[in-house]
Design an enzyme around this catalytic site. Structure first.
Site, PDB file in Angstrom:
ATOM      1  N   ALA A 437       0.832  -1.210   0.000  1.00 45.44           N
ATOM      2  CA  ALA A 437       0.000   0.000   0.000  1.00 45.44           C
ATOM      3  C   ALA A 437       0.863   1.254   0.000  1.00 45.44           C
ATOM      4  CB  ALA A 437      -0.921   0.008   1.216  1.00 45.44           C
ATOM      5  N   CYS A 438       0.429   2.251  -0.762  1.00 42.47           N
ATOM      6  CA  CYS A 438       1.088   3.553  -0.758  1.00 42.47           C
ATOM      7  C   CYS A 438       0.024   4.636  -0.787  1.00 42.47           C
ATOM      8  CB  CYS A 438       2.068   3.706  -1.921  1.00 42.47           C
ATOM      9  SG  CYS A 438       1.299   3.920  -3.542  1.00 42.47           S
ATOM     10  N   ASP A 439       0.451   5.864  -0.912  1.00 39.30           N
ATOM     11  CA  ASP A 439      -0.464   6.990  -0.808  1.00 39.30           C
ATOM     12  C   ASP A 439      -1.560   6.927  -1.858  1.00 39.30           C
ATOM     13  OD1 ASP A 439      -1.136   9.112   0.703  1.00 39.30           O
ATOM     14  OD2 ASP A 439       0.136  10.565  -0.306  1.00 39.30           O
TER      15      ASP A 439
END
Length: 527
Positions: A437-439
């Site tokens: 997961a990232c921004d």
């Protein structure tokens, strides 16, 4: 058992701003293809385009004035409350668009009555209006539905659902038409005045003092998607292009920093920098250089100097883009710079020059900083197996919060109070679903998921899925979540029951091998 330091006020504020920026990013990023399509239409079909077609050029205005804001509104509403929230948000945003047009028409009518030769105002595009209306409509719709949930007689559910959404959409349309349209028109007027003042006073390069540190701490989305993109699109619709699209997307400072590590860095940072530079410059994934800046915060000064140099170059020679460059790669920047609406090939030369100079300045300042601290860094490397991780741990300690980069995961590895590394990744929880997961859920997370997916495949492990998502879209279904260390706290809030792993180097973190060993051990019968 995992132990963690109590979040500081600054840390909670940072997470709050990140969460706000992520929501804005979640509304904008999925609609980047629509922005690209709009850019292609302007590139070819407007009067100064490569192949002017007057009939097709009529698409340009309605596209940016109606379609793009409504897409943003629907996306934002659906994030909050699914399709139902998206529909109500779109209705409310359309009211804001119509209300803005009405206000502009009223103003122009009064202006021309006083002076027939006066310059009238153009349309105000409701990008900020959509970002306001989407959560307002969706959250209020969800709250209203909760009032009569479980109280509707059987057979009347569809009737109530349809009419309640329609009636509330009507109410929010009126809200959008009057107060929101007035508010957004006023905001855009203030922001436009502020930008024009910065340009007239030759102060626009000072924005790098805010933008470059914000990028490193993953706070850039609130600035970029909340202010720069809406204002840039407004300016591009009026003037054909905007310098604002280059304030955050310029890949020069990042590649300059990574090249400095390539020549003057040490240990793992130096070894990984060339590959990171290629990914950042060509792939447009700026997140890959953030850990390099975080391991030595003084380097943020180099990024500011490089960013300001790029902005100054574009300001002096008129460099701009016709539409947002997303991702911020040299390829995307080139495509939007060569657009005839932005000035074509001469403009492209200016933009390339700004990228080159910003990279050069960042490289030179970073080289000075790295050379000045080289002996101290070599001594630190001599006392640890991982200088890259150790430097980031020291940086984390300097910020007054516990180390998350060397932190294990919930239910497995422990993090000591002093920030020392605990044991390797371990858990009794069966791992079948892994989410990186990232921004925004597109750039670094896609790259990290691809790397880990290949490692799992090479290990001959089957039955384990590896996908990438935005942190805002984590739904609790993942068994293990991998995030960049600055984002782990937010991911843990979304999925408290999952195993969490923090990484610093997106491309080849040793944490990936630990995860592979863990999953292999479970599949071989060891836990």
């Amino acid at each position: 058992m995992t132990t963690a330091s109590t979040p500081t006020t600054a840390g909670r504020a940072r997470v709050g701003v990140q969460r706000f920026g992520t929501f804005l990013s979640g509304m904008i990023m999925p609609n980047i293809p629509a922005l690209i399509a709009w850019g292609i239409v302007t590139m070819f079909f407007i009067e100064v385009g490569f192949t002017p077609v007057p009939a097709l050029a009529t698409i340009v205005g309605p596209f940016i004035h109606y379609l793009l804001p409504l897409l943003i509104a629907y996306t934002g509403g659906s994030i909050v409350y699914g399709v139902r929230g998206g529909v109500v948000a779109s209705i409310g945003t359309f009211g804001a668009i119509a209300g803005s047009d009405y206000l502009v028409a009223q103003f122009n009518e009064q202006l021309l009555a006083a002076d027939p030769n006066a310059s009238t105002l153009g349309e105000v595009h409701m990008f900020i209006g959509a970002m306001i209306m989407a959560p307002l409509c969706a959250y209020s719709m969800r709250w209203l539905d909760s009032l009569w949930e479980g109280k509707i007689k059987a057979g009347f559910e569809m009737l109530v659902n349809m009419f309640s959404a329609g009636i509330w959409g009507f109410v929010m349309m009126i809200v959008g038409f009057y107060p929101i349209a007035w508010l957004v028109n006023s905001i855009m007027d203030i922001l436009s005045t502020a930008v024009n003042w910065l340009v007239s006073m030759n102060l626009l390069p000072l924005t790098s003092i805010v933008i470059e540190p914000a990028k490193v701490f993953f706070l850039n989305n609130a600035i970029n998607h909340g202010v720069l993109t809406p204002l840039g699109l407004q300016q591009a619709a009026d003037e054909g292009s905007s310098i604002l699209f280059l304030l955050e997307a310029n890949p020069g400072p990042g590649v300059g920093l990574l090249l400095a590590f390539t020549f003057f860095g040490i240990g793992a940072a130096r070894a990984s920098a060339p590959g990171a530079a290629l990914i950042q410059f060509v792939g447009g994934i700026h997140e890959v250089y953030f850990p390099y800046a975080l391991m030595k915060p003084m380097l943020i000064l180099a990024l500011i100097a490089g960013g300001a140099t790029g902005v100054t170059t574009n300001m002096l020679f008129g460099g701009s883009l016709a539409a947002p460059a997303a991702p911020g790669s040299i390829i995307a920047v080139t495509g939007q710079a060569i657009n005839p609406a932005a000035g074509g090939v001469p403009n492209l030369m200016v933009v390339w020059l700004s990228v080159l100079l910003s990279a050069a300045v960042t490289f030179l300042v970073s080289a000075v900083i790295l050379r000045a601290s080289r002996k101290r860094d070599l001594a630190a490397m001599a006392s640890t197996d991982d200088a890259f991780g150790a430097a980031i741990t020291q940086t984390e300690a300097a910020k007054g919060k516990g180390s998350s980069v060397l932190e294990g995961m919930r239910g497995g590895a422990a993090t000591q109070a002093g920030g020392e590394a605990g044991p390797s990744v371990a858990t009794t929880h069966e791992i079948k679903s892994i989410v990186f997961a990232c921004d925004a859920g597109m750039g670094s997370s896609a790259m990290g998921a691809s790397v880990l997916r290949n490692k799992i495949k090479q290990a001959g492990i089957e039955g384990v899925t590896v996908v990438n998502k935005a942190i805002a879209n984590l739904d609790g279904s993942a068994d293990l979540v991998i995030t960049q260390n600055q984002l782990t706290e937010r991911a843990r809030q979304r999925t408290p029951d999952a195993v969490h792993v923090s990484v610093d180097n997106f491309m080849n973190s040793p944490r990936y091998d630990e995860v592979v060993d863990l999953v292999r051990g479970q599949h071989d019968g060891g836990a």
